[in-house]
Design a protein around this motif. Sequence first.
Motif, mmCIF file in Angstrom:
data_model
loop_
_atom_site.group_PDB
_atom_site.id
_atom_site.type_symbol
_atom_site.label_atom_id
_atom_site.label_comp_id
_atom_site.label_asym_id
_atom_site.label_seq_id
_atom_site.Cartn_x
_atom_site.Cartn_y
_atom_site.Cartn_z
ATOM 1 N N ALA A 42 27.003 -5.899 6.884
ATOM 2 C CA ALA A 42 26.466 -6.393 8.151
ATOM 3 C C ALA A 42 25.579 -7.612 7.914
ATOM 4 N N LEU A 43 24.715 -7.530 6.903
ATOM 5 C CA LEU A 43 23.849 -8.665 6.570
ATOM 6 C C LEU A 43 24.689 -9.883 6.225
ATOM 7 N N TRP A 44 25.676 -9.721 5.366
ATOM 8 C CA TRP A 44 26.513 -10.820 4.912
ATOM 9 C C TRP A 44 27.239 -11.466 6.094
ATOM 10 N N ALA A 45 27.769 -10.649 7.006
ATOM 11 C CA ALA A 45 28.447 -11.190 8.188
ATOM 12 C C ALA A 45 27.456 -11.927 9.084
ATOM 13 N N ASP A 46 26.292 -11.347 9.311
ATOM 14 C CA ASP A 46 25.294 -11.994 10.172
ATOM 15 C C ASP A 46 24.834 -13.327 9.585
ATOM 16 N N VAL A 47 24.588 -13.347 8.269
ATOM 17 C CA VAL A 47 24.168 -14.592 7.619
ATOM 18 C C VAL A 47 25.281 -15.635 7.695
ATOM 19 N N SER A 48 26.504 -15.222 7.399
ATOM 20 C CA SER A 48 27.640 -16.148 7.451
ATOM 21 C C SER A 48 27.833 -16.706 8.859
ATOM 22 N N ASN A 49 27.789 -15.835 9.851
ATOM 23 C CA ASN A 49 28.025 -16.257 11.228
ATOM 24 C C ASN A 49 26.887 -17.091 11.789
ATOM 25 N N ALA A 50 25.719 -17.034 11.150
ATOM 26 C CA ALA A 50 24.596 -17.896 11.542
ATOM 27 C C ALA A 50 24.650 -19.237 10.799
ATOM 28 N N GLY A 51 25.695 -19.441 9.993
ATOM 29 C CA GLY A 51 25.849 -20.708 9.282
ATOM 30 C C GLY A 51 25.384 -20.677 7.842
ATOM 31 N N GLY A 52 25.004 -19.518 7.337
ATOM 32 C CA GLY A 52 24.565 -19.411 5.945
ATOM 33 C C GLY A 52 25.707 -19.693 4.978
ATOM 34 N N ALA A 53 25.379 -20.380 3.901
ATOM 35 C CA ALA A 53 26.370 -20.770 2.897
ATOM 36 C C ALA A 53 26.473 -19.682 1.836
ATOM 37 N N VAL A 54 27.133 -18.564 2.178
ATOM 38 C CA VAL A 54 27.254 -17.430 1.271
ATOM 39 C C VAL A 54 28.721 -17.033 1.077
ATOM 40 N N GLY A 55 29.577 -18.046 0.990
ATOM 41 C CA GLY A 55 30.957 -17.802 0.606
ATOM 42 C C GLY A 55 31.965 -17.745 1.731
ATOM 43 N N PHE A 56 31.523 -17.769 2.959
ATOM 44 C CA PHE A 56 32.441 -17.679 4.088
ATOM 45 C C PHE A 56 32.081 -18.730 5.131
ATOM 46 N N VAL A 57 33.055 -19.029 5.985
ATOM 47 C CA VAL A 57 32.850 -19.958 7.086
ATOM 48 C C VAL A 57 33.005 -19.150 8.375
ATOM 49 N N PRO A 58 32.073 -19.287 9.308
ATOM 50 C CA PRO A 58 32.164 -18.512 10.546
ATOM 51 C C PRO A 58 33.353 -18.957 11.400
ATOM 52 N N PRO A 59 33.839 -18.062 12.210
ATOM 53 C CA PRO A 59 33.426 -16.668 12.365
ATOM 54 C C PRO A 59 34.074 -15.796 11.286
ATOM 55 N N VAL A 60 33.347 -14.764 10.891
ATOM 56 C CA VAL A 60 33.838 -13.835 9.882
ATOM 57 C C VAL A 60 33.364 -12.428 10.241
ATOM 58 N N PRO A 106 32.741 -8.217 9.019
ATOM 59 C CA PRO A 106 32.449 -7.436 7.815
ATOM 60 C C PRO A 106 33.719 -7.047 7.051
ATOM 61 N N GLU A 107 34.799 -6.760 7.760
ATOM 62 C CA GLU A 107 36.046 -6.377 7.079
ATOM 63 C C GLU A 107 36.604 -7.527 6.245
ATOM 64 N N GLU A 108 36.417 -8.750 6.695
ATOM 65 C CA GLU A 108 36.883 -9.908 5.909
ATOM 66 C C GLU A 108 36.010 -10.109 4.667
ATOM 67 N N ILE A 109 34.779 -9.681 4.739
ATOM 68 C CA ILE A 109 33.835 -9.826 3.625
ATOM 69 C C ILE A 109 33.978 -8.681 2.616
ATOM 70 N N ARG A 110 34.460 -7.541 3.074
ATOM 71 C CA ARG A 110 34.519 -6.330 2.243
ATOM 72 C C ARG A 110 35.103 -6.577 0.844
ATOM 73 N N PRO A 111 36.226 -7.314 0.669
ATOM 74 C CA PRO A 111 36.747 -7.520 -0.694
ATOM 75 C C PRO A 111 35.743 -8.219 -1.623
ATOM 76 N N ALA A 112 34.977 -9.155 -1.105
ATOM 77 C CA ALA A 112 33.972 -9.837 -1.928
ATOM 78 C C ALA A 112 32.871 -8.856 -2.330
ATOM 79 N N LEU A 113 32.436 -8.016 -1.401
ATOM 80 C CA LEU A 113 31.431 -7.008 -1.731
ATOM 81 C C LEU A 113 31.983 -6.028 -2.764
ATOM 82 N N LEU A 114 33.220 -5.631 -2.604
ATOM 83 C CA LEU A 114 33.816 -4.693 -3.562
ATOM 84 C C LEU A 114 33.841 -5.286 -4.969
ATOM 85 N N ARG A 115 34.092 -6.584 -5.087
ATOM 86 C CA ARG A 115 34.050 -7.222 -6.412
ATOM 87 C C ARG A 115 32.646 -7.114 -7.009
ATOM 88 N N HIS A 116 31.625 -7.335 -6.197
ATOM 89 C CA HIS A 116 30.247 -7.162 -6.674
ATOM 90 C C HIS A 116 30.003 -5.708 -7.097
#
Length: 178
Positions: free
Chosen positions: A21-39, A41-51
């Motif tokens: 949820a944090l990662w999606a909120d940061v990304s969708n607010a324009g944060g440079a954390v690996g994704f471009v909005p809109p994104v 949580p399900e689209e982010i899940r594979p990146a979190l799983l790698r971590h």
Amino acid sequence: MTLTFQLDPAIDRELRDGVLALWADVSNAGGAVGFVPPVTPEEIRPALLRHLVGIAEGGTRLLVGRDADGAIAATAFFTHNSHPLMTHWVWLYTVMVHPAHQGKGYGLDLMAAAEEAARTGEGFEHVEAIRLTCRGGTGVDSFYARAGYKEVGRVPAAIRVAPGDDRDDIIMLLPLND
């Protein structure tokens, strides 16, 4: 209110969902954390799983900041180097503070907690520096500079945000033995 930081929290559903949820909120607010909005949580899940796989294998560590209600409000992932000539420094990835908490100094608190963990935490005994990269054109490099990091390299146009929108990949370093 301040954030409470914890290195290596227990990984459970609440933590996974909170980080997603944090990662999606940061990304969708324009944060440079690996994704471009809109994104999502399900689209982010594979990146979190790698971590999380890195955590299970012992090469990655998670620093979490929780707000007064216990919600995940900030994260940073450390990755130890596996190359035998580079084990004296660690990577810092996915540095995030929830948009609702930005502007309160929590980002600098997160960076100070990361520095403290690398200086004194168990498993960091031989670490002499923290290295990170950030996306040019966002101003985040000046934030990291305020936290003590120095720009040590730059790869022009290495990050393609969109067709025709290439950004520099800025490499920053915080020596811990100064």
